[in-house]
Design a protein around this motif. Structure first.
Motif, PDB file in Angstrom:
ATOM      1  N   LYS A  65       2.722   8.270   8.543  1.00  0.00           N
ATOM      2  CA  LYS A  65       4.535   9.214   8.361  1.00  0.00           C
ATOM      3  C   LYS A  65       5.089   9.450   7.270  1.00  0.00           C
ATOM      4  O   LYS A  65       5.414  10.823   7.375  1.00  0.00           O
ATOM      5  N   GLY A  66       4.254   8.959   6.801  1.00  0.00           N
ATOM      6  CA  GLY A  66       4.621   9.714   4.533  1.00  0.00           C
ATOM      7  C   GLY A  66       4.742  10.873   4.942  1.00  0.00           C
ATOM      8  O   GLY A  66       5.103  11.030   3.622  1.00  0.00           O
ATOM      9  N   GLY A  67       3.062  10.878   5.251  1.00  0.00           N
ATOM     10  CA  GLY A  67       2.694  12.345   4.521  1.00  0.00           C
ATOM     11  C   GLY A  67       3.231  13.556   4.932  1.00  0.00           C
ATOM     12  O   GLY A  67       2.819  14.292   4.754  1.00  0.00           O
ATOM     13  N   ILE A  96      -3.043  11.580  11.568  1.00  0.00           N
ATOM     14  CA  ILE A  96      -3.309  10.686  12.048  1.00  0.00           C
ATOM     15  C   ILE A  96      -1.555   9.375  11.417  1.00  0.00           C
ATOM     16  O   ILE A  96      -1.107   9.753  10.855  1.00  0.00           O
ATOM     17  N   ARG A  97      -1.954   8.474  12.581  1.00  0.00           N
ATOM     18  CA  ARG A  97      -0.572   7.422  11.722  1.00  0.00           C
ATOM     19  C   ARG A  97      -1.507   6.807  11.743  1.00  0.00           C
ATOM     20  O   ARG A  97      -1.643   5.698  12.087  1.00  0.00           O
ATOM     21  N   LEU A  98      -0.889   5.521  10.077  1.00  0.00           N
ATOM     22  CA  LEU A  98      -1.537   4.270   9.472  1.00  0.00           C
ATOM     23  C   LEU A  98       0.008   3.616   9.338  1.00  0.00           C
ATOM     24  O   LEU A  98       1.246   4.549   8.715  1.00  0.00           O
ATOM     25  N   LYS A  99      -0.348   2.448   9.753  1.00  0.00           N
ATOM     26  CA  LYS A  99       0.955   1.827   9.231  1.00  0.00           C
ATOM     27  C   LYS A  99       0.213   0.537   8.563  1.00  0.00           C
ATOM     28  O   LYS A  99      -0.746  -0.555   8.528  1.00  0.00           O
ATOM     29  N   SER A 100       0.773  -0.334   7.293  1.00  0.00           N
ATOM     30  CA  SER A 100       0.557  -0.965   6.381  1.00  0.00           C
ATOM     31  C   SER A 100       1.653  -2.193   6.292  1.00  0.00           C
ATOM     32  O   SER A 100       1.363  -2.948   5.621  1.00  0.00           O
ATOM     33  N   TYR A 101       2.345  -1.330   6.144  1.00  0.00           N
ATOM     34  CA  TYR A 101       3.638  -1.753   5.040  1.00  0.00           C
ATOM     35  C   TYR A 101       4.800  -2.526   5.497  1.00  0.00           C
ATOM     36  O   TYR A 101       5.168  -1.807   6.642  1.00  0.00           O
ATOM     37  N   GLU A 102       5.077  -3.735   5.090  1.00  0.00           N
ATOM     38  CA  GLU A 102       6.863  -4.289   5.635  1.00  0.00           C
ATOM     39  C   GLU A 102       7.100  -4.140   4.127  1.00  0.00           C
ATOM     40  O   GLU A 102       6.853  -5.155   3.423  1.00  0.00           O
ATOM     41  N   VAL A 129      -4.409  14.386   3.872  1.00  0.00           N
ATOM     42  CA  VAL A 129      -3.458  14.936   2.797  1.00  0.00           C
ATOM     43  C   VAL A 129      -2.381  13.575   2.991  1.00  0.00           C
ATOM     44  O   VAL A 129      -1.898  13.098   4.063  1.00  0.00           O
ATOM     45  N   GLU A 130      -2.286  13.077   2.045  1.00  0.00           N
ATOM     46  CA  GLU A 130      -1.548  11.878   2.093  1.00  0.00           C
ATOM     47  C   GLU A 130      -0.421  11.391   1.120  1.00  0.00           C
ATOM     48  O   GLU A 130      -0.164  12.718  -0.459  1.00  0.00           O
ATOM     49  N   ASP A 131       0.931  10.607   1.147  1.00  0.00           N
ATOM     50  CA  ASP A 131       1.961  11.017   0.435  1.00  0.00           C
ATOM     51  C   ASP A 131       1.338   9.834  -1.373  1.00  0.00           C
ATOM     52  O   ASP A 131       2.073  10.795  -2.073  1.00  0.00           O
ATOM     53  N   ILE A 132       1.265   8.324  -1.056  1.00  0.00           N
ATOM     54  CA  ILE A 132       1.044   8.014  -1.850  1.00  0.00           C
ATOM     55  C   ILE A 132      -0.608   7.467  -2.006  1.00  0.00           C
ATOM     56  O   ILE A 132      -0.379   6.420  -1.044  1.00  0.00           O
ATOM     57  N   ILE A 133      -1.274   6.668  -2.655  1.00  0.00           N
ATOM     58  CA  ILE A 133      -2.323   5.863  -3.519  1.00  0.00           C
ATOM     59  C   ILE A 133      -1.948   3.986  -3.839  1.00  0.00           C
ATOM     60  O   ILE A 133      -1.218   5.164  -5.516  1.00  0.00           O
ATOM     61  N   ASP A 134      -1.337   3.912  -2.779  1.00  0.00           N
ATOM     62  CA  ASP A 134      -1.017   2.613  -4.145  1.00  0.00           C
ATOM     63  C   ASP A 134      -2.133   1.454  -4.757  1.00  0.00           C
ATOM     64  O   ASP A 134      -2.935   1.220  -5.056  1.00  0.00           O
ATOM     65  N   THR A 135      -2.352   0.204  -3.061  1.00  0.00           N
ATOM     66  CA  THR A 135      -3.733  -0.481  -3.722  1.00  0.00           C
ATOM     67  C   THR A 135      -4.542   0.184  -3.053  1.00  0.00           C
ATOM     68  O   THR A 135      -5.666  -0.904  -3.275  1.00  0.00           O
ATOM     69  N   GLY A 136      -4.366   1.369  -2.047  1.00  0.00           N
ATOM     70  CA  GLY A 136      -6.120   1.842  -1.519  1.00  0.00           C
ATOM     71  C   GLY A 136      -5.921   1.614  -0.698  1.00  0.00           C
ATOM     72  O   GLY A 136      -8.034   2.250  -0.334  1.00  0.00           O
ATOM     73  N   LYS A 137      -5.586   0.794  -0.262  1.00  0.00           N
ATOM     74  CA  LYS A 137      -6.199  -0.265   1.031  1.00  0.00           C
ATOM     75  C   LYS A 137      -5.801   0.737   2.342  1.00  0.00           C
ATOM     76  O   LYS A 137      -7.204   1.027   3.262  1.00  0.00           O
ATOM     77  N   THR A 138      -5.352   1.673   2.637  1.00  0.00           N
ATOM     78  CA  THR A 138      -5.247   3.387   3.824  1.00  0.00           C
ATOM     79  C   THR A 138      -5.981   3.473   3.270  1.00  0.00           C
ATOM     80  O   THR A 138      -6.665   3.838   4.111  1.00  0.00           O
ATOM     81  N   MET A 139      -6.363   4.002   2.600  1.00  0.00           N
ATOM     82  CA  MET A 139      -6.629   5.076   2.227  1.00  0.00           C
ATOM     83  C   MET A 139      -8.656   4.754   2.134  1.00  0.00           C
ATOM     84  O   MET A 139      -9.885   5.295   3.579  1.00  0.00           O
ATOM     85  N   LEU A 190       9.025   9.770   2.106  1.00  0.00           N
ATOM     86  CA  LEU A 190       8.318   7.537   1.636  1.00  0.00           C
ATOM     87  C   LEU A 190       9.458   7.330   2.058  1.00  0.00           C
ATOM     88  O   LEU A 190      10.670   7.156   1.766  1.00  0.00           O
ATOM     89  N   ASP A 191       9.014   5.719   3.086  1.00  0.00           N
ATOM     90  CA  ASP A 191      10.923   5.113   3.482  1.00  0.00           C
ATOM     91  C   ASP A 191      10.462   3.673   2.314  1.00  0.00           C
ATOM     92  O   ASP A 191       9.196   3.303   2.135  1.00  0.00           O
ATOM     93  N   TYR A 192      11.415   2.822   3.463  1.00  0.00           N
ATOM     94  CA  TYR A 192      11.656   1.888   2.472  1.00  0.00           C
ATOM     95  C   TYR A 192      11.868   1.367   4.135  1.00  0.00           C
ATOM     96  O   TYR A 192      12.954   1.101   4.361  1.00  0.00           O
ATOM     97  N   PHE A 196      15.207   6.022   4.491  1.00  0.00           N
ATOM     98  CA  PHE A 196      15.241   6.929   2.759  1.00  0.00           C
ATOM     99  C   PHE A 196      14.102   7.871   3.333  1.00  0.00           C
ATOM    100  O   PHE A 196      13.821   8.817   1.980  1.00  0.00           O
ATOM    101  N   ARG A 197      13.577   8.183   4.257  1.00  0.00           N
ATOM    102  CA  ARG A 197      13.031   9.191   4.503  1.00  0.00           C
ATOM    103  C   ARG A 197      13.284  10.560   4.467  1.00  0.00           C
ATOM    104  O   ARG A 197      13.288  11.741   4.570  1.00  0.00           O
ATOM    105  N   ASP A 198      14.750  10.497   5.060  1.00  0.00           N
ATOM    106  CA  ASP A 198      15.875  11.490   4.613  1.00  0.00           C
ATOM    107  C   ASP A 198      16.401  11.820   3.577  1.00  0.00           C
ATOM    108  O   ASP A 198      17.614  12.494   3.319  1.00  0.00           O
TER     109      ASP A 198
HETATM  110  O1  LIG Z   1      -2.805   2.613  -1.030  1.00  0.00           O
HETATM  111  P1  LIG Z   1      -1.857   1.075   0.019  1.00  0.00           P
HETATM  112  O2  LIG Z   1      -1.252   0.335  -1.041  1.00  0.00           O
HETATM  113  O3  LIG Z   1      -2.408   0.783   1.622  1.00  0.00           O
HETATM  114  O4  LIG Z   1      -0.452   2.194   0.185  1.00  0.00           O
HETATM  115  C1  LIG Z   1      -0.118   3.900   0.296  1.00  0.00           C
HETATM  116  C2  LIG Z   1      -0.020   4.090   1.866  1.00  0.00           C
HETATM  117  O5  LIG Z   1       1.104   2.846   2.386  1.00  0.00           O
HETATM  118  C3  LIG Z   1       2.289   3.893   2.892  1.00  0.00           C
HETATM  119  O6  LIG Z   1       2.482   4.303   4.032  1.00  0.00           O
HETATM  120  P2  LIG Z   1       3.127   2.681   5.552  1.00  0.00           P
HETATM  121  O7  LIG Z   1       2.431   1.940   5.673  1.00  0.00           O
HETATM  122  O8  LIG Z   1       4.288   2.988   4.572  1.00  0.00           O
HETATM  123  O9  LIG Z   1       3.485   4.023   6.623  1.00  0.00           O
HETATM  124  P3  LIG Z   1       4.240   4.938   6.621  1.00  0.00           P
HETATM  125  O10 LIG Z   1       3.502   6.019   5.967  1.00  0.00           O
HETATM  126  O11 LIG Z   1       4.083   5.070   8.637  1.00  0.00           O
HETATM  127  O12 LIG Z   1       5.498   5.019   5.335  1.00  0.00           O
HETATM  128  C4  LIG Z   1       2.006   4.940   2.403  1.00  0.00           C
HETATM  129  O13 LIG Z   1       2.506   5.913   2.925  1.00  0.00           O
HETATM  130  C5  LIG Z   1       0.338   5.402   2.540  1.00  0.00           C
HETATM  131  O14 LIG Z   1      -0.332   5.812   3.234  1.00  0.00           O
END
Ligand SMILES: O=P(O)(O)OC[C@H]1O[C@H](OP(=O)(O)OP(=O)(O)O)[C@H](O)[C@@H]1O
Ligand SMILES: Oc1ncnc2c1N=NC2
Ligand SMILES: [Mg+2]
Ligand SMILES: [Mg+2]
Length: 215
Positions: A65-67, A96-102, A129-139, A190-192, A196-198
């Motif tokens: 959803k973040g992107g 595409i819907r990806l989720k990995s954060y809690e 098109v992505e919002d953030i690259i943190d650990t890079g695991k999602t990408m 970007l959410d927690y 905060f997405r709003d």
């Molecule tokens: O580089 P990484 O450490 O993998 O983190 C980046 C990903 O984590 C967040 O998604 P999240 O799992 O929070 O789902 P969301 O997009 O629905 O918020 C963010 O939107 C990226 O997709």
């Protein structure tokens, strides 16, 4: 790789200088990137991307959803550029819907939730098109999945790349809006834990916010 705007470790703005929803005011430390600056940077990213990729049909893939906010504004700028630059190509979209954060950490388990029929990308130029690259695991996971659908080429644009040397796969996307400090940011989709997405601007969440909305 094209350039990016570097946000320095101590570079923030006071919340009092911007319109912040009252229900979030007590849970944010500061504003890191105001929405206006995001839009200005996104407009230039659209021009850079069009100059490189718009020589054949382009599929933009939104990482929900973040992107979604970044995707919406970037798509609008690409469509405008497509219509005014004297050269245009068919531009289609997919999701595409990806989720990995809690809470404020990666579960290290990237789930693809629905929307994973990506057969539309076969033989096409794909812009992820992505919002953030943190650990890079999602990408890393998404690039593995999308390669199975045999796209012509894949490029990645991320609005943010976080400086996380200790936990990053050191993956760098092809296009970057901003490189940011290792802080947990929220806003502009970007959410927690879905909060905060709003919020319009990209802000740093504070300790009270981390506790208030912890699951
Ligand atoms: O580089 P990484 O450490 O993998 O983190 C980046 C990903 O984590 C967040 O998604 P999240 O799992 O929070 O789902 P969301 O997009 O629905 O918020 C963010 O939107 C990226 O997709
Ligand atoms: O700072 C962050 N804010 C929201 N979501 C994510 C972040 N880093 N990885 C995922
Ligand atoms: Mg995401
Ligand atoms: Mg999230």
């Amino acid at each position: 790789m094209a350039g990016y705007i570097k946000i320095e470790d101590d570079q923030t703005f006071s919340k009092q200088m911007f319109c912040i929803p009252q229900h979030y005011e007590d849970y944010l430390e500061s504003v890191m990137i105001p929405k206006g600056l995001i839009l200005n940077r996104t407009e230039r990213l659209a021009r850079d991307i069009c100059r490189d990729l718009c020589h054949g049909p382009l599929v933009a893939l939104c990482c929900l959803k973040g992107g979604y906010q970044f995707f919406s504004h970037l798509s609008e700028f690409i469509i405008n550029y497509n219509g005014t630059s004297g050269h245009s190509v068919p531009f289609s979209i997919d999701f595409i819907r990806l989720k990995s954060y809690e809470n404020d950490g990666s579960t290290n388990d990237v789930k693809i939730i629905g929307g994973d029929d990506l057969s539309s990308v076969k033989g096409k130029n794909v812009l992820i098109v992505e919002d953030i690259i943190d650990t890079g695991k999602t990408m890393k996971k998404l690039l593995e999945v999308i390669s199975q659908f045999k796209p012509a080429q894949v490029k990645v644009v991320s609005m943010l790349v976080k400086r996380t040397p200790l936990r990053s796969s050191s993956y760098r996307p092809d296009y970057i809006g901003f490189e940011i400090p290792d802080k947990f940011v929220v806003g502009y989709a970007l959410d927690y834990n879905e909060y905060f997405r709003d919020l319009n601007h990209i802000c740093i969440i504070n300790k009270e916010g981390i506790e208030k909305y912890r699951t």
